[in-house]
Motif scaffolding. Structure first.
Motif, PDB file in Angstrom:
ATOM      1  N   GLY A 147     -79.207 -23.737  -1.841  1.00  0.00           N
ATOM      2  CA  GLY A 147     -79.593 -23.654  -0.375  1.00  0.00           C
ATOM      3  C   GLY A 147     -79.654 -25.266  -0.062  1.00  0.00           C
ATOM      4  N   GLN A 148     -79.643 -26.480  -0.766  1.00  0.00           N
ATOM      5  CA  GLN A 148     -80.224 -27.790  -0.265  1.00  0.00           C
ATOM      6  C   GLN A 148     -78.321 -28.176   0.552  1.00  0.00           C
ATOM      7  OE1 GLN A 148     -81.033 -26.860  -3.242  1.00  0.00           O
ATOM      8  NE2 GLN A 148     -82.649 -27.491  -3.881  1.00  0.00           N
ATOM      9  N   GLY A 149     -79.500 -28.242   1.689  1.00  0.00           N
ATOM     10  CA  GLY A 149     -78.341 -29.277   2.936  1.00  0.00           C
ATOM     11  C   GLY A 149     -77.232 -30.456   1.689  1.00  0.00           C
ATOM     12  N   TRP A 150     -77.953 -30.802   0.841  1.00  0.00           N
ATOM     13  CA  TRP A 150     -77.229 -32.295   0.186  1.00  0.00           C
ATOM     14  C   TRP A 150     -76.560 -31.882  -0.680  1.00  0.00           C
ATOM     15  CZ3 TRP A 150     -78.641 -31.637  -4.646  1.00  0.00           C
ATOM     16  CH2 TRP A 150     -79.884 -31.496  -4.912  1.00  0.00           C
ATOM     17  N   LEU A 151     -76.523 -31.249  -1.291  1.00  0.00           N
ATOM     18  CA  LEU A 151     -74.959 -30.232  -1.811  1.00  0.00           C
ATOM     19  C   LEU A 151     -73.432 -30.340  -1.471  1.00  0.00           C
ATOM     20  CD1 LEU A 151     -76.129 -26.842  -3.238  1.00  0.00           C
ATOM     21  CD2 LEU A 151     -76.500 -28.822  -4.798  1.00  0.00           C
ATOM     22  N   ALA A 152     -72.462 -30.691  -2.538  1.00  0.00           N
ATOM     23  CA  ALA A 152     -71.075 -30.971  -2.314  1.00  0.00           C
ATOM     24  C   ALA A 152     -70.316 -29.461  -1.523  1.00  0.00           C
ATOM     25  CB  ALA A 152     -70.336 -31.223  -3.282  1.00  0.00           C
ATOM     26  N   ARG A 153     -69.993 -29.592  -0.309  1.00  0.00           N
ATOM     27  CA  ARG A 153     -69.083 -29.311   0.980  1.00  0.00           C
ATOM     28  C   ARG A 153     -68.288 -28.632  -0.334  1.00  0.00           C
ATOM     29  NH1 ARG A 153     -70.501 -32.307   4.548  1.00  0.00           N
ATOM     30  NH2 ARG A 153     -68.583 -32.909   4.749  1.00  0.00           N
ATOM     31  N   ASP A 154     -67.664 -29.061  -0.812  1.00  0.00           N
ATOM     32  CA  ASP A 154     -66.059 -28.080  -0.609  1.00  0.00           C
ATOM     33  C   ASP A 154     -65.172 -29.560  -1.723  1.00  0.00           C
ATOM     34  OD1 ASP A 154     -63.562 -27.080  -1.097  1.00  0.00           O
ATOM     35  OD2 ASP A 154     -63.005 -26.993   1.143  1.00  0.00           O
ATOM     36  N   TRP A 155     -66.166 -29.251  -2.625  1.00  0.00           N
ATOM     37  CA  TRP A 155     -65.808 -30.692  -3.272  1.00  0.00           C
ATOM     38  C   TRP A 155     -64.788 -30.769  -4.077  1.00  0.00           C
ATOM     39  CZ3 TRP A 155     -64.304 -31.993  -8.371  1.00  0.00           C
ATOM     40  CH2 TRP A 155     -64.246 -33.463  -8.948  1.00  0.00           C
TER      41      TRP A 155
END
Length: 347
Positions: A147-155
């Motif tokens: 749920g963190q907003g800093w995870l890669a979106r569509d790596w």
């Protein structure tokens, strides 16, 4: 180019530079530092820099969802995600010893200096064990996210489509013709032409939490099990991607003899399928690995040919230091496996 670190080093400490990808602007250097209380690893996460300091396709971003967001790894360590994400499966990250926000805007990570067997020296059985543990970890994250907003979106899509591939490709380049038979070159060309179809197909696979850079250079097998480094790309991704990357990237750069390819494929795939069972059918897992392999490396062959056309022959800063002919020939068996998987996954 490495950042200056004099502000972080005390008198009497000794510093040993460690190998890393010098092109990625996110990393300002990695060192083993012998301190008063033993050794530790120092890694600098660097903020975005002016154009021209690094290749454009390795530029960083301030966008937290960008595939190369420069603060992602410090955040992964500080939040505890790197330490806990795969811990129930027996895979951990190095222990975070300290972080330092520096005056130039960069972040210094002090990490455990992990003792153990480097990934390049691991047996097929040890890589298969890692594959099994990855399967267990991925099963636990199926359909959910930290749920963190800093995870890669569509790596996967963002990274692969950012690779430098000039148009048109010189599939008839003499080095390619000499190293790869016509059938292989035709298949690699078709893979490149169908790259968007391949990526679209991966969108239909079950989703999990992916490391996105599992390969021997980011692995040490310690006394307590596998330790994965470099959590700067972590984020949601399709099942199969980490296992596919582990198999192919073990051999692409010539760091491990290609004579072990069949054993590693068998061990990692069997272990990964076992780890995901019974949550995901074994044939779905097999197709996912094959499809993600095609999606991760559709750019590699045309990119290699493009480097030849640009006369980019300096390999001194690459993991693969072989000359062009040796590199093209050495990657043939791995690319043939990639083609077999492409045909299996997307007839």
């Amino acid at each position: 180019m490495s950042e200056p670190i004099e502000d972080l080093i005390r008198p009497g400490w000794s510093v040993e530079p460690l190998g890393h990808n010098p092109f990625n602007a996110a990393t300002g250097g990695i060192w083993r530092v012998r301190r008063d209380t033993g050794t530790a690893i120092l890694k600098i996460a660097a903020p975005p820099r002016p154009p021209g300091n690094h290749p454009p396709h390795w530029a960083t971003s301030d966008d937290p969802g960008h595939w190369n967001y420069w603060r992602r790894e410090p955040l992964a360590y500080r939040s505890g995600l790197a330490a806990t994400a795969y811990a129930p499966a027996g895979v951990r990250a190095p222990v975070l010893l300290d972080t330092v926000e520096r005056g130039d805007g960069s972040v210094a990570l002090w990490l455990e200096d992990v003792a153990g067997r480097p990934g390049m020296e691991c047996s097929p059985e040890q890589l298969g064990d890692l594959g099994h543990r990855l399967g267990v970890a991925h099963a636990a994250w199926l359909g959910r996210s930290p749920g963190q907003g800093w995870l890669a979106r569509d790596w996967l899509r963002a990274y692969t489509l950012s690779r430098p591939v000039p148009e048109p490709q010189r599939w008839d380049h003499p080095v390619a013709v000499r190293s790869w038979p016509a059938e292989l070159r035709d298949g690699l060309r078709l893979l490149w032409e169908r790259r968007h179809d391949v990526l679209a197909a991966t969108d239909e696979l079950p989703r999990t939490l992916s490391h996105h850079d599992v390969w021997p250079m980011n692995l040490i097998v310690a006394a307590d099990g596998p330790v994965l480094f470099d959590w700067s790309f972590v984020g949601p991704g399709p099942i199969g991607e980490d296992a596919a990357n582990l198999i192919l990237d073990t051999f692409f750069d010539g760091l491990v003899g290609v004579d072990l390819l069949d054993e590693v494929v068998s061990a990692v795939l069997a272990g990964y399928q076992r780890g995901l069972a019974p949550a995901v059918d074994a044939e779905v897992v097999r197709r996912a690995v094959a499809l993600c392999a095609a999606a991760k490396y559709f750019w590699l062959a045309p990119g290699m040919i493009g480097a030849l056309a640009r006369r980019d022959t300096d390999r001194s800063q690459h993991y693969d230091s072989r000359d062009d002919l040796s590199m093209f020939a050495g990657r043939r068996r791995v690319l043939e496996l990639l083609m077999a998987w492409f045909r299996l996954a997307l007839p």
